[in-house]
Structure formats: C-alpha cells, structure tokens
Design a protein around this motif. Structure first.
Motif, PDB file in Angstrom:
ATOM      1  N   ILE A 156       0.866  -1.185   0.000  1.00 64.46           N
ATOM      2  CA  ILE A 156       0.000   0.000   0.000  1.00 64.46           C
ATOM      3  C   ILE A 156       0.895   1.225   0.000  1.00 64.46           C
ATOM      4  N   LEU A 157       0.786   2.017  -1.041  1.00 61.12           N
ATOM      5  CA  LEU A 157       1.652   3.174  -1.243  1.00 61.12           C
ATOM      6  C   LEU A 157       0.869   4.468  -1.149  1.00 61.12           C
ATOM      7  N   GLY A 158       1.557   5.509  -0.716  1.00 63.27           N
ATOM      8  CA  GLY A 158       1.010   6.848  -0.750  1.00 63.27           C
ATOM      9  C   GLY A 158       1.605   7.621  -1.914  1.00 63.27           C
ATOM     10  N   LEU A 159       1.165   8.863  -2.062  1.00 62.19           N
ATOM     11  CA  LEU A 159       1.600   9.708  -3.169  1.00 62.19           C
ATOM     12  C   LEU A 159       1.842  11.116  -2.669  1.00 62.19           C
ATOM     13  N   GLY A 160       3.030  11.648  -2.949  1.00 58.52           N
ATOM     14  CA  GLY A 160       3.317  13.027  -2.613  1.00 58.52           C
ATOM     15  C   GLY A 160       2.855  13.968  -3.710  1.00 58.52           C
ATOM     16  N   PRO A 161       2.622  15.242  -3.398  1.00 56.50           N
ATOM     17  CA  PRO A 161       2.208  16.205  -4.422  1.00 56.50           C
ATOM     18  C   PRO A 161       3.219  16.358  -5.552  1.00 56.50           C
ATOM     19  N   ASP A 162       4.478  15.962  -5.293  1.00 60.40           N
ATOM     20  CA  ASP A 162       5.511  16.026  -6.327  1.00 60.40           C
ATOM     21  C   ASP A 162       5.616  14.724  -7.127  1.00 60.40           C
ATOM     22  N   GLY A 163       4.761  13.753  -6.812  1.00 54.90           N
ATOM     23  CA  GLY A 163       4.782  12.471  -7.516  1.00 54.90           C
ATOM     24  C   GLY A 163       5.669  11.423  -6.885  1.00 54.90           C
ATOM     25  N   HIS A 164       6.252  11.718  -5.710  1.00 52.17           N
ATOM     26  CA  HIS A 164       7.095  10.696  -5.087  1.00 52.17           C
ATOM     27  C   HIS A 164       6.231   9.646  -4.409  1.00 52.17           C
ATOM     28  N   THR A 165       6.797   8.463  -4.260  1.00 45.94           N
ATOM     29  CA  THR A 165       6.163   7.396  -3.507  1.00 45.94           C
ATOM     30  C   THR A 165       7.259   6.632  -2.774  1.00 45.94           C
ATOM     31  N   ALA A 166       6.903   6.025  -1.624  1.00 52.20           N
ATOM     32  CA  ALA A 166       7.925   5.526  -0.693  1.00 52.20           C
ATOM     33  C   ALA A 166       8.911   6.683  -0.480  1.00 52.20           C
ATOM     34  N   SER A 167      10.218   6.441  -0.526  1.00 52.78           N
ATOM     35  CA  SER A 167      11.176   7.549  -0.499  1.00 52.78           C
ATOM     36  C   SER A 167      11.927   7.591  -1.818  1.00 52.78           C
ATOM     37  N   LEU A 168      11.157   7.490  -2.896  1.00 54.01           N
ATOM     38  CA  LEU A 168      11.678   7.588  -4.259  1.00 54.01           C
ATOM     39  C   LEU A 168      11.184   8.905  -4.840  1.00 54.01           C
ATOM     40  N   PHE A 169      12.112   9.833  -5.067  1.00 61.35           N
ATOM     41  CA  PHE A 169      11.757  11.206  -5.407  1.00 61.35           C
ATOM     42  C   PHE A 169      12.091  11.532  -6.857  1.00 61.35           C
ATOM     43  N   PRO A 170      11.365  12.481  -7.447  1.00 56.50           N
ATOM     44  CA  PRO A 170      11.613  12.845  -8.851  1.00 56.50           C
ATOM     45  C   PRO A 170      13.069  13.232  -9.097  1.00 56.50           C
ATOM     46  N   GLY A 171      13.636  12.695 -10.179  1.00 56.81           N
ATOM     47  CA  GLY A 171      14.984  13.046 -10.567  1.00 56.81           C
ATOM     48  C   GLY A 171      16.088  12.426  -9.736  1.00 56.81           C
ATOM     49  N   HIS A 172      15.742  11.591  -8.763  1.00 56.34           N
ATOM     50  CA  HIS A 172      16.755  11.028  -7.873  1.00 56.34           C
ATOM     51  C   HIS A 172      17.389   9.787  -8.503  1.00 56.34           C
ATOM     52  N   PRO A 173      18.702   9.583  -8.319  1.00 51.80           N
ATOM     53  CA  PRO A 173      19.370   8.401  -8.884  1.00 51.80           C
ATOM     54  C   PRO A 173      18.770   7.071  -8.444  1.00 51.80           C
ATOM     55  N   LEU A 174      18.119   7.016  -7.275  1.00 51.44           N
ATOM     56  CA  LEU A 174      17.551   5.753  -6.807  1.00 51.44           C
ATOM     57  C   LEU A 174      16.448   5.228  -7.726  1.00 51.44           C
ATOM     58  N   LEU A 175      15.897   6.082  -8.567  1.00 49.61           N
ATOM     59  CA  LEU A 175      14.882   5.615  -9.513  1.00 49.61           C
ATOM     60  C   LEU A 175      15.450   4.612 -10.506  1.00 49.61           C
ATOM     61  N   GLU A 176      16.759   4.655 -10.696  1.00 53.80           N
ATOM     62  CA  GLU A 176      17.405   3.748 -11.648  1.00 53.80           C
ATOM     63  C   GLU A 176      18.041   2.538 -10.960  1.00 53.80           C
ATOM     64  N   GLU A 177      17.863   2.409  -9.654  1.00 57.53           N
ATOM     65  CA  GLU A 177      18.474   1.306  -8.909  1.00 57.53           C
ATOM     66  C   GLU A 177      17.882  -0.026  -9.355  1.00 57.53           C
ATOM     67  N   LYS A 178      18.753  -0.953  -9.733  1.00 56.78           N
ATOM     68  CA  LYS A 178      18.299  -2.259 -10.210  1.00 56.78           C
ATOM     69  C   LYS A 178      18.765  -3.413  -9.321  1.00 56.78           C
ATOM     70  N   ASP A 179      19.831  -3.213  -8.550  1.00 54.41           N
ATOM     71  CA  ASP A 179      20.454  -4.322  -7.834  1.00 54.41           C
ATOM     72  C   ASP A 179      20.007  -4.437  -6.380  1.00 54.41           C
ATOM     73  N   GLN A 180      19.899  -3.325  -5.682  1.00 53.99           N
ATOM     74  CA  GLN A 180      19.522  -3.362  -4.273  1.00 53.99           C
ATOM     75  C   GLN A 180      18.006  -3.495  -4.126  1.00 53.99           C
ATOM     76  N   ILE A 181      17.571  -4.273  -3.134  1.00 52.88           N
ATOM     77  CA  ILE A 181      16.141  -4.341  -2.843  1.00 52.88           C
ATOM     78  C   ILE A 181      15.740  -3.267  -1.832  1.00 52.88           C
ATOM     79  N   VAL A 182      16.698  -2.843  -1.031  1.00 50.68           N
ATOM     80  CA  VAL A 182      16.503  -1.741  -0.084  1.00 50.68           C
ATOM     81  C   VAL A 182      17.659  -0.776  -0.282  1.00 50.68           C
ATOM     82  N   ALA A 183      17.370   0.504  -0.294  1.00 47.37           N
ATOM     83  CA  ALA A 183      18.421   1.492  -0.516  1.00 47.37           C
ATOM     84  C   ALA A 183      18.397   2.563   0.564  1.00 47.37           C
ATOM     85  N   PRO A 184      19.573   3.055   0.950  1.00 48.28           N
ATOM     86  CA  PRO A 184      19.630   4.208   1.842  1.00 48.28           C
ATOM     87  C   PRO A 184      19.511   5.491   1.028  1.00 48.28           C
ATOM     88  N   ILE A 185      18.951   6.504   1.634  1.00 51.88           N
ATOM     89  CA  ILE A 185      18.913   7.821   1.011  1.00 51.88           C
ATOM     90  C   ILE A 185      19.335   8.840   2.059  1.00 51.88           C
TER      91      ILE A 185
END
Length: 268
Positions: A156-185
C-alpha cells in the motif's frame, strides 16, 4: 461494494495508460469521501489476505496510518494472525519520534490489538543509514527466503504532491536502482534527509499494489501520472507490477482532473 458507474470522456486521445484502465490491468476507483475510501481499503485487505498462508504486507506512512487505524479494528472478517508487515520506507529516527512511521503504527494501530509488534519487520534506527539499509535487506531476505527479489502479497503506497512514492523522489538516482532491494537515502528533498526505502524492483514484484491518494493537492499530479505520457515519468508513474495488479483508490477531490475511465464507488 456498489459500483455506481464507469465514466470517461470519449473525446480525449486514448493513451497506453487509459488502455490499461479499460483492459482491467489497472483499476482506478473513486469515492465520494475519505471514510468510504478507508472502508474500501479495509475490504481490499480482507479480500487479498483470505486463504493466504503467511500474508506479507508492505505499508507506507502519512495519512495511511490514520485511515487504517480507524477502519481495521472494526473490519469484519479480518484475520491478521499470520501476517508479516514491513514498511515501504522509513525515516531514520527513533521510534519515539512523532515523524517515525513505525512509531505512528505503534501508537495508532498496534495499540488497538489489530497487529502485534512482533509482526512488524523494522529498521534499526541506531545504525547509520547505510547500515540500516543493509540490516533491513537482511531481514527481508529472511522473510522471503530463496527469493532474489521479494514479492509482497500486497503493498500500500502513498503519493506526494511532487509524484514521489515511498522515499523515491523525482529526478533522484535511486529511480534507476536495479540491484539493491533496499536502498539508503541521505539527501531526501523532504525532511528528514536520511531514510531507508524499498526500490522499484521490489515494488514492481508485488502481487498487488494499491495507491491511496486524497485531496485536491493531488489532482494535478494524478493527471500527470495516470494520463500523460512523459519521457521522464514521475516515481509513482514507474510503479507497474510485472505480474501483479495495480489499484488506485482516490477521493473525488483528488480525481477531479482525470478524464480517463474510472470506477465510481460507494460503500455506504
């Protein structure tokens, strides 16, 4: 649950996302009120967890905590004894901090007896953010033995007014993460800056993903996510379960700019 109508405008160009809506691979349900949305969300939890052997649930924070704590204690047919619950993301804060997501579930859901503390998979806020992410990864590996990428029964996910969900934010490098299942930010644009988050491969491996979005402040970003084709899509628009279902639960103010097909529901 009463399905009042299926509405859409025949005059708009049909995008791939709209085709997904009409084909049933994506559902958008709109409710007259937040209380009706919360009741429907509780019914989704009952339906998705029935017959499971060790139901694995991922929860977000924010307003979702209040919605669940208000509805789940009075939901008929809800059996949570075999549930395991992880958090889709968490702020690196002591659980006593009012901004801690797990702390909020402690105060508003666990105290009602719906779930116990032992059923939650938690971060260790005493560690550095990198160590906390590695520790949380280890705990999820234990929860999903033998799986390269954990597959939750329901997220169950929420949505920020900027379009982020979980702690994945617009333009952030973590959007391209393919190997880690959990990432620090460390540089979250929304405070606090240090967080631990599930990555998109885990989110998109879930059997069912439910987004919950309410209020007029979400209307513009929902139109971008659900209707507009963008070359660099917002984080929430990148959520597309590979072999699962995607469901959006919205109230009418949040859905007011949508012209794609939606299901209008009332549960009262």
């Amino acid at each position: 649950m009463a399905n009042l109508s299926l509405s859409h405008s025949p005059d708009v160009n049909i995008t791939e996302k709209q085709k997904s809506v009409m084909s049933g691979s994506l559902q958008i349900r709109v409710f007259p009120s937040t209380s009706e949305l919360a009741l429907s969300l509780a019914q989704v939890l009952v339906h998705e967890s029935q017959g499971s052997n060790g139901f694995k649930l991922g929860l977000s924070g924010g307003s979702l905590v209040q919605l669940l704590s208000r509805e789940l204690p009075k939901t008929p047919g809800l059996c949570t004894q075999d549930w395991k619950v992880a958090l889709c993301d968490e702020r690196l804060l002591p659980f006593t901090d009012p901004e801690s997501t797990y702390g909020e579930y402690q105060r508003h859901l666990i105290q009602h007896g719906v779930l116990s503390e032992s059923q939650f998979v938690k971060i260790d806020p005493s560690l550095s953010v990198e160590e906390a992410a590695a520790d949380y990864t280890r705990k999820l590996r234990e929860l999903f033995p033998g799986s390269d990428v954990p597959s939750f029964d329901l997220l169950i996910l929420g949505l920020g007014p900027d379009g982020h969900t979980a702690s994945l934010f617009p333009g952030h490098p973590l959007l391209e993460e393919k190997d880690q299942i959990v990432a620090p930010i460390k540089d979250s644009p929304k405070p606090p800056p240090e967080r631990v988050t599930l990555t998109l491969p885990v989110i998109n491996a879930a059997k069912t993903v439910v987004f919950v979005a309410t209020g007029e402040s979400k209307a513009g970003v929902l139109k971008r996510i659900l209707q507009d084709a963008e070359s660099d899509p917002l984080p929430a628009a990148r959520v597309a379960p590979t072999h699962g279902k995607l469901l959006w639960l919205l109230d009418e103010p949040a859905a007011r700019e949508l012209t794609c097909p939606v299901e209008k529901h009332s549960v009262l």
